[in-house]
Design a protein around this motif. Structure first.
Motif, PDB file in Angstrom:
ATOM      1  N   VAL A  47      -2.814  -6.100  -6.676  1.00 10.76           N
ATOM      2  CA  VAL A  47      -3.921  -6.264  -5.722  1.00 10.76           C
ATOM      3  C   VAL A  47      -4.901  -7.296  -6.257  1.00 10.76           C
ATOM      4  O   VAL A  47      -5.373  -8.171  -5.517  1.00 10.76           O
ATOM      5  CB  VAL A  47      -4.638  -4.919  -5.473  1.00 10.76           C
ATOM      6  CG1 VAL A  47      -5.833  -5.104  -4.543  1.00 10.76           C
ATOM      7  CG2 VAL A  47      -3.654  -3.892  -4.914  1.00 10.76           C
ATOM      8  N   THR A  48      -5.175  -7.215  -7.547  1.00 12.51           N
ATOM      9  CA  THR A  48      -6.108  -8.158  -8.158  1.00 12.51           C
ATOM     10  C   THR A  48      -5.582  -9.587  -8.038  1.00 12.51           C
ATOM     11  O   THR A  48      -6.335 -10.530  -7.763  1.00 12.51           O
ATOM     12  CB  THR A  48      -6.320  -7.788  -9.642  1.00 12.51           C
ATOM     13  OG1 THR A  48      -6.364  -6.363  -9.747  1.00 12.51           O
ATOM     14  CG2 THR A  48      -7.606  -8.366 -10.188  1.00 12.51           C
ATOM     15  N   TYR A  91      -1.353  -1.919 -10.074  1.00 10.00           N
ATOM     16  CA  TYR A  91      -1.910  -2.342  -8.782  1.00 10.00           C
ATOM     17  C   TYR A  91      -3.329  -2.874  -8.874  1.00 10.00           C
ATOM     18  O   TYR A  91      -3.608  -3.976  -8.385  1.00 10.00           O
ATOM     19  CB  TYR A  91      -1.840  -1.194  -7.766  1.00 10.00           C
ATOM     20  CG  TYR A  91      -0.413  -0.935  -7.326  1.00 10.00           C
ATOM     21  CD1 TYR A  91       0.177  -1.729  -6.329  1.00 10.00           C
ATOM     22  CD2 TYR A  91       0.345   0.060  -7.908  1.00 10.00           C
ATOM     23  CE1 TYR A  91       1.496  -1.524  -5.955  1.00 10.00           C
ATOM     24  CE2 TYR A  91       1.662   0.282  -7.547  1.00 10.00           C
ATOM     25  CZ  TYR A  91       2.227  -0.521  -6.562  1.00 10.00           C
ATOM     26  OH  TYR A  91       3.508  -0.327  -6.188  1.00 10.00           O
ATOM     27  N   VAL A  92      -4.218  -2.140  -9.526  1.00  8.25           N
ATOM     28  CA  VAL A  92      -5.624  -2.583  -9.484  1.00  8.25           C
ATOM     29  C   VAL A  92      -6.165  -2.967 -10.847  1.00  8.25           C
ATOM     30  O   VAL A  92      -7.363  -3.190 -10.997  1.00  8.25           O
ATOM     31  CB  VAL A  92      -6.532  -1.513  -8.822  1.00  8.25           C
ATOM     32  CG1 VAL A  92      -6.174  -1.362  -7.354  1.00  8.25           C
ATOM     33  CG2 VAL A  92      -6.417  -0.167  -9.545  1.00  8.25           C
ATOM     34  N   GLY A 116      -3.310  -6.737 -12.084  1.00  9.54           N
ATOM     35  CA  GLY A 116      -2.559  -5.932 -11.116  1.00  9.54           C
ATOM     36  C   GLY A 116      -2.236  -6.716  -9.846  1.00  9.54           C
ATOM     37  O   GLY A 116      -2.808  -7.779  -9.591  1.00  9.54           O
ATOM     38  N   ARG A 152      -6.932  -2.175  -1.190  1.00 15.43           N
ATOM     39  CA  ARG A 152      -7.440  -1.772  -2.512  1.00 15.43           C
ATOM     40  C   ARG A 152      -8.224  -0.453  -2.425  1.00 15.43           C
ATOM     41  O   ARG A 152      -8.081   0.444  -3.255  1.00 15.43           O
ATOM     42  CB  ARG A 152      -8.347  -2.864  -3.071  1.00 15.43           C
ATOM     43  CG  ARG A 152      -8.548  -2.655  -4.571  1.00 15.43           C
ATOM     44  CD  ARG A 152      -9.365  -3.723  -5.171  1.00 15.43           C
ATOM     45  NE  ARG A 152     -10.733  -3.661  -4.620  1.00 15.43           N
ATOM     46  CZ  ARG A 152     -11.755  -4.322  -5.149  1.00 15.43           C
ATOM     47  NH1 ARG A 152     -11.552  -5.116  -6.164  1.00 15.43           N
ATOM     48  NH2 ARG A 152     -12.944  -4.222  -4.615  1.00 15.43           N
ATOM     49  N   THR A 153      -9.053  -0.354  -1.395  1.00 16.07           N
ATOM     50  CA  THR A 153      -9.846   0.872  -1.254  1.00 16.07           C
ATOM     51  C   THR A 153      -8.937   2.080  -1.067  1.00 16.07           C
ATOM     52  O   THR A 153      -9.154   3.140  -1.664  1.00 16.07           O
ATOM     53  CB  THR A 153     -10.797   0.730  -0.038  1.00 16.07           C
ATOM     54  OG1 THR A 153     -11.484  -0.504  -0.168  1.00 16.07           O
ATOM     55  CG2 THR A 153     -11.780   1.879   0.023  1.00 16.07           C
ATOM     56  N   ASN A 202      -8.929  -5.838   0.769  1.00 14.33           N
ATOM     57  CA  ASN A 202      -9.937  -4.832   0.386  1.00 14.33           C
ATOM     58  C   ASN A 202      -9.608  -3.460   0.943  1.00 14.33           C
ATOM     59  O   ASN A 202      -9.812  -2.441   0.288  1.00 14.33           O
ATOM     60  CB  ASN A 202     -11.329  -5.275   0.826  1.00 14.33           C
ATOM     61  CG  ASN A 202     -12.062  -5.929  -0.336  1.00 14.33           C
ATOM     62  OD1 ASN A 202     -11.747  -5.649  -1.499  1.00 14.33           O
ATOM     63  ND2 ASN A 202     -12.997  -6.823  -0.021  1.00 14.33           N
ATOM     64  N   ILE A 240      -5.784   2.380  -2.042  1.00 16.43           N
ATOM     65  CA  ILE A 240      -5.092   2.686  -3.304  1.00 16.43           C
ATOM     66  C   ILE A 240      -6.047   3.366  -4.276  1.00 16.43           C
ATOM     67  O   ILE A 240      -5.724   4.372  -4.906  1.00 16.43           O
ATOM     68  CB  ILE A 240      -4.496   1.391  -3.922  1.00 16.43           C
ATOM     69  CG1 ILE A 240      -3.347   0.885  -3.034  1.00 16.43           C
ATOM     70  CG2 ILE A 240      -3.986   1.647  -5.345  1.00 16.43           C
ATOM     71  CD1 ILE A 240      -2.770  -0.448  -3.481  1.00 16.43           C
ATOM     72  N   GLN A 241      -7.271   2.801  -4.355  1.00 19.86           N
ATOM     73  CA  GLN A 241      -8.253   3.373  -5.294  1.00 19.86           C
ATOM     74  C   GLN A 241      -8.551   4.827  -4.929  1.00 19.86           C
ATOM     75  O   GLN A 241      -8.617   5.689  -5.793  1.00 19.86           O
ATOM     76  CB  GLN A 241      -9.542   2.533  -5.279  1.00 19.86           C
ATOM     77  CG  GLN A 241     -10.525   2.874  -6.393  1.00 19.86           C
ATOM     78  CD  GLN A 241      -9.906   2.685  -7.797  1.00 19.86           C
ATOM     79  OE1 GLN A 241      -9.395   1.607  -8.118  1.00 19.86           O
ATOM     80  NE2 GLN A 241      -9.928   3.742  -8.605  1.00 19.86           N
ATOM     81  N   LYS A 244      -1.976   2.634 -11.932  1.00 19.11           N
ATOM     82  CA  LYS A 244      -3.304   2.036 -11.693  1.00 19.11           C
ATOM     83  C   LYS A 244      -3.357   0.611 -12.227  1.00 19.11           C
ATOM     84  O   LYS A 244      -3.807  -0.319 -11.552  1.00 19.11           O
ATOM     85  CB  LYS A 244      -4.363   2.895 -12.393  1.00 19.11           C
ATOM     86  CG  LYS A 244      -5.788   2.490 -12.119  1.00 19.11           C
ATOM     87  CD  LYS A 244      -6.742   3.495 -12.779  1.00 19.11           C
ATOM     88  CE  LYS A 244      -8.189   3.102 -12.533  1.00 19.11           C
ATOM     89  NZ  LYS A 244      -9.107   4.101 -13.080  1.00 19.11           N
ATOM     90  N   GLN A 301       0.839  -1.207   0.000  1.00 21.30           N
ATOM     91  CA  GLN A 301       0.000   0.000   0.000  1.00 21.30           C
ATOM     92  C   GLN A 301       0.871   1.253   0.000  1.00 21.30           C
ATOM     93  O   GLN A 301       0.653   2.177  -0.792  1.00 21.30           O
ATOM     94  CB  GLN A 301      -0.909   0.001   1.228  1.00 21.30           C
ATOM     95  CG  GLN A 301      -1.807   1.212   1.266  1.00 21.30           C
ATOM     96  CD  GLN A 301      -2.737   1.173   2.466  1.00 21.30           C
ATOM     97  OE1 GLN A 301      -2.941   0.112   3.079  1.00 21.30           O
ATOM     98  NE2 GLN A 301      -3.311   2.296   2.819  1.00 21.30           N
TER      99      GLN A 301
END
Ligand code: FA5
Length: 338
Positions: A32-33, A25-26, A30, A58-59, A55, A61-62, A22, A2
């Motif tokens: 995280v995925t 990572y996501v 990525g 991910r949240t 999660n 990072i998003q 992006k 993170q």
């Protein structure tokens, strides 16, 4: 992970770089995925906790991505607007303004003066019949003005008028006395040009006809014009001269009282009392046109002058040829002058 992602997001200086972060990572493949995808391999009792953990990452990072994207988009928009900005305070491109030709301006001054005195202002044909330019004006075939070299002849026997006096005839054929008219327009003479003579120039013709019109009326009218042009102190001078269509005839000059110190007598034109032969010729033409003879016993005066002379002095133009050479360096000086 993170922390690493948040750092990379903060370091991204443009939307392309941010998009790469992006994806890393996501994105579909990525990091995280991938972690999420790997959940299935964990024992069921660990899955939930690990899933919740990922999660959160991910949240976070998003959210960082969204925020950075917002900032970069705003910056990109600002930069574009700055580039496209129009500074309305900058001077314009200066579309050149037109202006009235000096001769037009002198004409307006002159016709204003005559309109105030109750004259009708008319124009007439430049291509003229010999009769109106010469014969009806009592100019016999042997008069010097009739010499071929003074006149541009057309193949059909007509000519370019050599003066605006043709309008004396045309106006009287159409109108009955009493009358007051001025006529302005171009005239043509086949002659060598110099600083004060052109082959095409302008004239203003005046004609007054009625009962008991005298030389005193003529002089008063020219003096009134001079005052209109040059102010209350203007002086006029008359010298005897010969024009076949007037008797007596005179040349007139006005005193040009110039603040620049170029004061002088300005020879403006010719004038005189309308010759009885001219009235006779007009009545003949009227009769031919089925009109009444009305000029017998009338008296009148006429004058004709050259506005170029006035304009040359008024605007300090040393050579008459500048008026019609269309040189922007000369006429450009009159831009915006209306
Ligand atoms: C005439 O043309 C007579 N029709 C004037 C007239 C009218 C007399 C009515 C009596 C009664 P003149 O040729 O002198 O006259 O020309 C009159 C004026 O036109 C001159 O005084 C001068 O100001 C101007 N002029 C004459 N020739 C030229 C030329 N080549 N270039 C520029 N101006 C000229």
């Amino acid at each position: 992970m993170q922390e690493q992602a948040i750092q990379e997001i903060a370091a991204a200086q443009d939307l392309d770089t941010l998009q790469q972060v992006k994806t890393r990572y996501v994105g579909k493949k990525g990091l995280v995925t991938q972690e999420l995808g790997a959940l299935g391999k964990l024992p069921p009792e660990e899955r939930k906790a690990r899933g919740a953990e990922i999660n959160v990452v991910r949240t976070a990072i998003q959210a960082a991505l969204d925020e950075r994207e917002g900032v970069l988009k705003r910056e990109a928009l600002d930069a574009r607007l700055r580039g496209e900005a129009i500074d309305v305070t900058l001077p314009g491109l200066g579309l050149p303004a037109g202006g009235l030709h000096p001769i037009t301006r002198v004409y307006s001054e002159l016709t204003d003066i005559y309109r105030r005195m109750g004259y009708e202002v008319v124009e007439g044909p430049e291509v003229e019949e010999e009769h109106y330019n010469f014969e009806a004006l009592n100019i016999p075939w042997y008069h010097p003005a009739r010499e071929l070299q003074d006149t541009f002849w057309l193949e059909d026997g007509r000519l370019l008028r050599t003066h605006t006096s043709n309008m004396q005839i045309r106006y009287m054929v159409e109108h009955e006395p009493p009358l007051k008219m001025v006529s302005r327009g171009k005239v043509y003479r086949y002659e060598a040009t110099d600083a004060t003579h052109e082959a095409m120039f302008h004239q203003l013709e005046g004609l007054v006809v009625g009962d008991g019109i005298s030389m005193a009326d003529l002089k008063g009218t020219i003096a009134e014009m001079a005052r209109g042009l040059y102010g209350a102190g203007a002086k006029v001078r008359f010298q005897p001269s010969y024009y076949p269509f007037v008797e007596p005839g005179a040349d007139f000059a006005v005193y040009w009282d110039n603040p620049r110190g170029e004061s002088k007598w300005l020879e403006l034109g010719g004038c005189g009392m309308v010759h009885p032969n001219v009235f006779r010729a007009v009545d003949d033409l009227r009769e031919q046109a089925g009109k009444e003879r009305v000029y017998e016993g009338k008296t009148g005066f006429a004058f004709g002058l050259g506005p170029e002379r006035i304009a040359m002095l008024k605007y300090g133009i040393p050579d008459i040829r500048y008026f019609y050479a269309n040189d922007p360096k000369v006429m450009g000086q009159f831009r915006g002058e209306l």
